[in-house]
Design a protein around this motif. Structure first.
Motif, PDB file in Angstrom:
ATOM      1  N   UNK A  43      23.451   4.534  47.639  1.00 33.11           N
ATOM      2  CA  UNK A  43      24.639   3.730  47.882  1.00 33.11           C
ATOM      3  C   UNK A  43      25.023   3.872  49.351  1.00 33.11           C
ATOM      4  N   UNK A  44      25.718   2.866  49.861  1.00 34.17           N
ATOM      5  CA  UNK A  44      26.150   2.871  51.260  1.00 34.17           C
ATOM      6  C   UNK A  44      27.599   2.436  51.345  1.00 34.17           C
ATOM      7  N   UNK A  45      28.387   3.175  52.139  1.00 33.10           N
ATOM      8  CA  UNK A  45      29.796   2.870  52.357  1.00 33.10           C
ATOM      9  C   UNK A  45      30.097   2.933  53.845  1.00 33.10           C
ATOM     10  N   UNK A  75      35.246   9.109  45.787  1.00 33.92           N
ATOM     11  CA  UNK A  75      34.950   7.675  45.818  1.00 33.92           C
ATOM     12  C   UNK A  75      33.739   7.373  44.947  1.00 33.92           C
ATOM     13  N   UNK A  76      33.826   6.282  44.187  1.00 28.44           N
ATOM     14  CA  UNK A  76      32.676   5.882  43.380  1.00 28.44           C
ATOM     15  C   UNK A  76      31.712   5.056  44.229  1.00 28.44           C
ATOM     16  N   UNK A  77      30.643   4.572  43.596  1.00 27.57           N
ATOM     17  CA  UNK A  77      29.587   3.886  44.342  1.00 27.57           C
ATOM     18  C   UNK A  77      30.050   2.567  44.943  1.00 27.57           C
ATOM     19  N   UNK A  78      31.146   2.001  44.453  1.00 27.11           N
ATOM     20  CA  UNK A  78      31.703   0.766  45.010  1.00 27.11           C
ATOM     21  C   UNK A  78      32.762   1.025  46.071  1.00 27.11           C
ATOM     22  N   UNK A  79      32.977   2.301  46.380  1.00 29.56           N
ATOM     23  CA  UNK A  79      33.937   2.661  47.419  1.00 29.56           C
ATOM     24  C   UNK A  79      35.354   2.818  46.927  1.00 29.56           C
ATOM     25  N   UNK A  80      35.591   2.727  45.620  1.00 30.33           N
ATOM     26  CA  UNK A  80      36.946   2.881  45.068  1.00 30.33           C
ATOM     27  C   UNK A  80      37.286   4.361  44.932  1.00 30.33           C
ATOM     28  N   UNK A  81      38.474   4.736  45.388  1.00 32.74           N
ATOM     29  CA  UNK A  81      38.923   6.107  45.196  1.00 32.74           C
ATOM     30  C   UNK A  81      39.309   6.292  43.729  1.00 32.74           C
ATOM     31  N   UNK A  99      36.869   2.478  50.240  1.00 29.65           N
ATOM     32  CA  UNK A  99      35.987   2.330  51.390  1.00 29.65           C
ATOM     33  C   UNK A  99      35.066   1.142  51.116  1.00 29.65           C
ATOM     34  N   UNK A 100      34.791   0.374  52.140  1.00 31.50           N
ATOM     35  CA  UNK A 100      33.943  -0.803  51.961  1.00 31.50           C
ATOM     36  C   UNK A 100      32.529  -0.395  51.593  1.00 31.50           C
ATOM     37  N   UNK A 101      31.969  -1.006  50.552  1.00 32.70           N
ATOM     38  CA  UNK A 101      30.579  -0.758  50.172  1.00 32.70           C
ATOM     39  C   UNK A 101      29.679  -1.819  50.796  1.00 32.70           C
ATOM     40  N   UNK A 102      28.393  -1.482  50.941  1.00 30.63           N
ATOM     41  CA  UNK A 102      27.410  -2.374  51.558  1.00 30.63           C
ATOM     42  C   UNK A 102      26.227  -2.571  50.624  1.00 30.63           C
ATOM     43  N   UNK A 103      25.586  -3.733  50.691  1.00 27.48           N
ATOM     44  CA  UNK A 103      24.313  -3.894  49.986  1.00 27.48           C
ATOM     45  C   UNK A 103      23.294  -2.899  50.533  1.00 27.48           C
ATOM     46  N   UNK A 104      22.522  -2.294  49.644  1.00 32.62           N
ATOM     47  CA  UNK A 104      21.500  -1.331  50.042  1.00 32.62           C
ATOM     48  C   UNK A 104      20.286  -1.517  49.146  1.00 32.62           C
TER      49      UNK A 104
END
Length: 333
Positions: A43-45, A75-81, A99-104
């Protein structure tokens, strides 16, 4: 001059480097963090805690979540606390706590992220590397840094005429350095050419696998926009090849980090790896000594200041392709 480069896939780390701890990195002058969840999925944030902006690179993975090292926010994999330890149980978590998540994507021995508009993150645009992981090919990898704009680094890998002057141990033909006419392939995704060249001297591993001098070898030089070099060398002997696949990561406008993979289909044994790595690193050191003396500005922006010749056609095609990409983003080329 990094704007306009967001909507590309970037190979930012070797797959095997990302294990059970997060990795913080910089790309296009912005910080990102990578981690694997409990099932091993990457995952990427954007690496900035919603609390007070700390990096999570020195945090830790707990189950499927990434924990901040400063105050333990999770934070989960989608960046949600999903947890704030300082708040009493049952306290609602603010919607802004994310936190903003990114396609990876994990592919070809690399972790690729897409820092731009996620709706444009087409996985099919990730460059192919079909030989990677195939039987009969031996892999080595590494990384190195440049005090240079990434475009200058890419162009060193597209340069068809510098080898006799920069890489003298393998190409000592300064007095016979003419370049044949080049046929250039250019698409919105890549530029490439194939050329016949004077064969490299039989040094290092080559003296074990090549038993006689040859009239020529050949190389196919490719750049996948904006910053991937693929250099495929055919030694014109029993089908032996070495392929260098390098991601020249734009850390900032004046800093580049290269993560590379080299594969060969000869001497597929561990004892030969050190020599393969040494040759690659020696080539980098030779290029670095020259590249870091060039202007630290993007090459496609200062295009009119250079005197390019017929032997520089591939470099010119690369600059034009990058310029078009910037124009498509509505930015000055």
């Amino acid at each position: 001059m990094l704007q306009g480069l967001e909507n590309f896939w970037y190979a930012v780390e070797h797959s095997q480097t990302l294990a059970d701890k997060p990795i913080s990195l910089r790309l296009l002058d912005r910080r990102y963090v990578l981690f694997r969840d409990a099932s091993g999925q990457p995952h990427a944030l954007v690496d900035s805690c919603a609390h007070r902006g700390a990096s999570l690179g020195s945090g830790w993975v707990e189950g499927d979540c990434l924990r901040c090292p400063y105050h333990g926010w999770s934070y989960d994999s989608q960046g949600r606390c999903v947890r704030i330890p300082a708040d009493p149980a049952g306290t609602p978590i603010p919607a802004r706590a994310r936190m903003q998540s990114l396609p990876i994507v994990e592919r070809h021995g690399f972790l690729w992220i897409f820092p731009g508009d996620p709706t444009r993150a087409d996985h099919t645009l990730i460059p192919d590397f079909p030989e990677f992981g195939q039987a009969g090919w031996r892999t080595v990898q590494g990384e190195y840094r440049w005090d240079a704009n990434f475009s200058r680094v890419v162009e060193a890998g597209l340069d068809t005429s510098h080898a006799p002057f920069v890489h003298k141990p393998f190409f000592p033909n300064r007095d016979d350095a003419s370049v044949e006419q080049l046929e250039i392939t250019s698409t919105p995704q890549l530029v490439s050419t194939h050329q016949r060249v004077k064969p490299p001297k039989r040094l290092g591993l080559l003296k074990y696998i090549i038993k006689k001098d040859r009239k020529h070898s050949s190389s196919t030089l490719t750049c996948y926009l904006p910053c991937i070099n693929r250099i495929a060398i055919d030694f014109n002997w029993r089908g032996y090849q070495y392929i260098y696949f390098a991601s020249n990561i734009p850390v900032s406008e004046t800093e580049t980090l290269t993560k590379w993979i080299g594969i060969r289909n000869f001497l597929p044994y561990g004892w030969a790896d050190n020599n393969s790595i040494k040759n690659t690193v020696d080539t980098y050191e030779e290029d670095k000594a020259v590249v870091e003396t060039q202007p630290r500005t993007p090459s496609w922006v200062t295009q009119g200041e250079d005197l390019l010749l017929a032997s520089d056609q591939l470099i010119l095609a690369y600059r034009k392709a990058l310029s078009r990409a910037c124009q498509q983003e509505g930015l000055p080329a």
